[in-house]
Write an enzyme that holds these catalytic residues in place. Structure first.
Site, mmCIF file in Angstrom:
data_model
loop_
_atom_site.group_PDB
_atom_site.id
_atom_site.type_symbol
_atom_site.label_atom_id
_atom_site.label_comp_id
_atom_site.label_asym_id
_atom_site.label_seq_id
_atom_site.Cartn_x
_atom_site.Cartn_y
_atom_site.Cartn_z
ATOM 1 N N HIS A 54 17.848 -28.841 -34.097
ATOM 2 C CA HIS A 54 18.184 -27.881 -33.025
ATOM 3 C C HIS A 54 17.102 -26.815 -32.893
ATOM 4 O O HIS A 54 17.034 -25.881 -33.685
ATOM 5 C CB HIS A 54 19.531 -27.231 -33.383
ATOM 6 C CG HIS A 54 20.068 -26.303 -32.340
ATOM 7 N ND1 HIS A 54 21.402 -26.026 -32.226
ATOM 8 C CD2 HIS A 54 19.468 -25.555 -31.374
ATOM 9 C CE1 HIS A 54 21.610 -25.175 -31.230
ATOM 10 N NE2 HIS A 54 20.439 -24.861 -30.708
ATOM 11 N N LEU B 99 12.018 -25.471 -27.356
ATOM 12 C CA LEU B 99 10.552 -25.491 -27.184
ATOM 13 C C LEU B 99 10.124 -24.954 -25.821
ATOM 14 O O LEU B 99 8.931 -24.791 -25.568
ATOM 15 C CB LEU B 99 10.010 -26.911 -27.403
ATOM 16 C CG LEU B 99 10.204 -27.470 -28.818
ATOM 17 C CD1 LEU B 99 9.567 -28.848 -28.938
ATOM 18 C CD2 LEU B 99 9.635 -26.540 -29.880
ATOM 19 N N HIS C 118 25.365 -24.492 -34.551
ATOM 20 C CA HIS C 118 25.364 -23.134 -35.133
ATOM 21 C C HIS C 118 26.735 -22.538 -35.463
ATOM 22 O O HIS C 118 27.150 -21.551 -34.852
ATOM 23 C CB HIS C 118 24.555 -22.177 -34.259
ATOM 24 C CG HIS C 118 24.734 -22.296 -32.756
ATOM 25 N ND1 HIS C 118 25.958 -22.269 -32.133
ATOM 26 C CD2 HIS C 118 23.828 -22.410 -31.760
ATOM 27 C CE1 HIS C 118 25.796 -22.361 -30.826
ATOM 28 N NE2 HIS C 118 24.505 -22.461 -30.577
ATOM 29 N N ASP D 60 17.899 -23.509 -34.846
ATOM 30 C CA ASP D 60 18.134 -22.862 -33.543
ATOM 31 C C ASP D 60 16.960 -21.919 -33.209
ATOM 32 O O ASP D 60 17.164 -20.825 -32.657
ATOM 33 C CB ASP D 60 19.464 -22.095 -33.509
ATOM 34 C CG ASP D 60 19.889 -21.730 -32.090
ATOM 35 O OD1 ASP D 60 19.209 -22.159 -31.133
ATOM 36 O OD2 ASP D 60 20.893 -21.019 -31.938
ATOM 37 N N HIS E 283 11.259 -16.023 -27.809
ATOM 38 C CA HIS E 283 11.202 -15.222 -26.577
ATOM 39 C C HIS E 283 9.942 -14.375 -26.634
ATOM 40 O O HIS E 283 9.366 -14.167 -27.711
ATOM 41 C CB HIS E 283 12.436 -14.317 -26.472
ATOM 42 C CG HIS E 283 13.709 -15.061 -26.232
ATOM 43 N ND1 HIS E 283 13.990 -15.687 -25.036
ATOM 44 C CD2 HIS E 283 14.779 -15.319 -27.046
ATOM 45 C CE1 HIS E 283 15.179 -16.276 -25.115
ATOM 46 N NE2 HIS E 283 15.671 -16.073 -26.338
ATOM 47 N N PHE F 96 19.297 -13.425 -26.051
ATOM 48 C CA PHE F 96 19.720 -13.811 -27.405
ATOM 49 C C PHE F 96 18.692 -14.766 -28.005
ATOM 50 O O PHE F 96 18.156 -15.624 -27.291
ATOM 51 C CB PHE F 96 21.058 -14.546 -27.342
ATOM 52 C CG PHE F 96 22.237 -13.690 -26.961
ATOM 53 C CD1 PHE F 96 22.881 -12.921 -27.920
ATOM 54 C CD2 PHE F 96 22.716 -13.663 -25.651
ATOM 55 C CE1 PHE F 96 23.989 -12.143 -27.579
ATOM 56 C CE2 PHE F 96 23.826 -12.894 -25.301
ATOM 57 C CZ PHE F 96 24.461 -12.129 -26.268
HETATM 58 O O1 DOR Z 1 20.587 -17.084 -29.470
HETATM 59 C C1 DOR Z 1 20.513 -18.093 -28.794
HETATM 60 N N1 DOR Z 1 19.411 -18.400 -28.079
HETATM 61 N N2 DOR Z 1 21.573 -18.929 -28.741
HETATM 62 C C2 DOR Z 1 21.612 -19.968 -27.901
HETATM 63 O O2 DOR Z 1 22.590 -20.671 -27.908
HETATM 64 C C3 DOR Z 1 20.501 -20.236 -26.966
HETATM 65 C C4 DOR Z 1 19.248 -19.668 -27.468
HETATM 66 C C5 DOR Z 1 18.122 -19.631 -26.442
HETATM 67 O O3 DOR Z 1 17.951 -20.624 -25.735
HETATM 68 O O4 DOR Z 1 17.412 -18.614 -26.399
#
Ligand code: DOR
Length: 443
Positions: free
Chosen positions: A64, A67, A236, A309, A313, A327
């Site tokens: 998980h 990318l 998660h 996960d 960003h 998030f």
């Molecule tokens: O914190 C998260 N970021 N949880 C998610 O389910 C998606 C992810 C994202 O794509 O940034």
């Protein structure tokens, strides 16, 4: 490619119950030999990697990660994400379809696979959408996606909110054998929430996401897995209540697997204090009690695997107001170092940790990739070498990932990846690792 001899390492391979000091030879990209040092000394003409004091295990698998390509290349690309994977000891990564366009067609899957083949340094296995456009209304062309080579389906980032659609997806998974990976969140209950709901959110004056928002969906999905006999994988897991529900379901014989992230296993909601957007993640960081339940669940087999996960960003994304920041935590490069804290504290045996990152995720990925997560002779040489005790300080400036969004920057971790080998190729090595040449034996 010259053969590579990994000499004197402590091999842990849960897929074949290996737990001893052995040498390992890689020839033409495959594991060609495993054995004791005396025998090895007659192996000719190869590069030698001295692994004394190091753990040698099958290449880590991440079921998980995000990318971001196509569509969000400013956050990550397949090239940078796969380099981050190599730096973190991962040789196989499965990427989520919340891209732009989302991975809901053969064309998008072929695109990811072709970029991965050209620019990736580890195996990149795409996950297709459950619903067309990820909009939760109509099933994606599951068959087409399967023949394009997805390893499972998910609308991750969003849950499959409609129970009817989830039922159809699980029905389909019985035929395809590929898992439906659900992001369990009742978004009507979680709406507006920014962190775990509890004392800390009250103190900070931030709207909370209650544990029940996850548990309601976990319970629904388990009921649907029972109804359909489909192949459910819960992404998660973050709460004690979810661990209890999955345990009960497994006891009843319901087919389900589940994952937990390194951050939910090691960090609490208190990381958010100071309105730290790098600790803003969904599901949110929870409490010490949840961490204990997750660790117990992992050890007891209620939770099958660990997945990062990895959610990169940009700095600009995370710079603004807490409420507006997206998030996600960038996790590939800190995963092993963070997780080793559980081994050092005696909470998780090292062999269990390695199984949860190798053999167990390999079992969830379809049979056609059945040669992952093992050091079996004849399999592609995906190997991770790490120092269990080496201390290092997390420095986002040397991350290969474009995502610098981690609450761990500046933290001291104990346990460091020293080398990563993907299909026989050294794709990452620590500066202290040197390859020596072993001359051909004559006569
Ligand atoms: O914190 C998260 N970021 N949880 C998610 O389910 C998606 C992810 C994202 O794509 O940034």
């Amino acid at each position: 490619m010259k053969p590579l001899l990994i000499q004197g390492g402590y091999i842990i391979d849960p897929s074949q119950g290996l737990d001893e000091t052995l040498d390992l030879l890689i020839t033409e990209g495959k594991i060609s030999w495993l054995g004791k040092r005396e025998i090895t000394s007659s192996k000719p003409d190869c590069d030698v990697l001295n692994a004394c004091g190091l753990i040698v295990c099958p290449g880590l698998i991440d079921l998980h990660c995000h990318l971001r390509q196509p569509g969000f290349e400013e956050k990550e690309t397949i090239a940078t994400g796969s380099q981050a994977a190599a730096q973190g000891g991962f040789t196989t990564i499965c990427c989520m379809p919340n891209t732009n366009p989302p991975l809901d067609s053969q064309a998008t899957i072929h695109y990811v696979k072709s970029i991965a083949a050209k620019e990736g340094v580890v195996h990149v296995l795409p996950i297709g959408c459950v619903s067309k456009g990820r909009n939760g209304e109509e099933l994606a062309e599951m068959d087409e996606l399967a023949s394009a080579g997805v390893i499972g389906y998910s609308d991750d980032g969003n849950p499959v909110f409609s129970s009817r659609l989830m039922r159809q997806a699980l029905d389909y998974s019985r035929i395809s054998g590929l898992p439906i990976i659900d992001h369990c969140e009742d978004t009507t209950l979680a709406e507006g929430g920014l962190m775990n709901e509890g004392v800390t959110s009250t103190k900070l004056g931030l709207p909370g996401i209650p544990a029940a928002a996850e548990e309601i969906m976990v319970a629904r999905d388990l009921a649907l897995a029972q109804l359909t006999g489909g192949r459910l994988h819960i992404a998660h897991v973050s709460t004690k209540g979810s661990v209890d529900l999955i345990r009960q379901a497994k006891e009843k014989g319901i087919q389900v697997t589940a994952e937990v992230t390194p951050h939910h296993l090691t960090l609490t909601e208190e990381r958010v204090i100071g309105y730290n957007t790098n600790a803003k993640v969904n599901p949110p960081l929870r409490t010490e009690q949840d961490i204990q339940a997750l660790t117990w669940g992992l050890k007891e087999g209620v939770i099958d695997i660990i997945a990062t996960d990895h959610a990169p960003h940009t700095e600009a994304d995370k710079l603004g107001e807490f409420a507006l920041a997206p998030f996600g935590i960038s996790g590939l490069e800190t995963a092993l170092g963070s997780l080793m804290s559980l081994v050092h504290s005696g909470e998780l045996p090292l062999t269990t940790l390695i199984a949860k990152l190798t053999h167990e995720p390999a079992k969830i990925i379809s049979d056609k990739y059945g040669r992952l997560g093992t050091l079996n002779i004849g399999t592609p040489a995906d190997v991770t070498i790490f120092h269990p005790d080496k201390e290092w300080v997390v420095d986002i400036n040397i991350f290969a990932s474009k995502g610098k969004n981690t609450p761990l920057n500046g933290s001291r971790l104990k346990g460091k990846v020293m080398a990563t080998i993907s299909q026989g190729k050294l794709v990452y090595k620590d500066v202290s690792i040197r390859l020596e040449e072993k001359a051909p034996l004559r006569g």
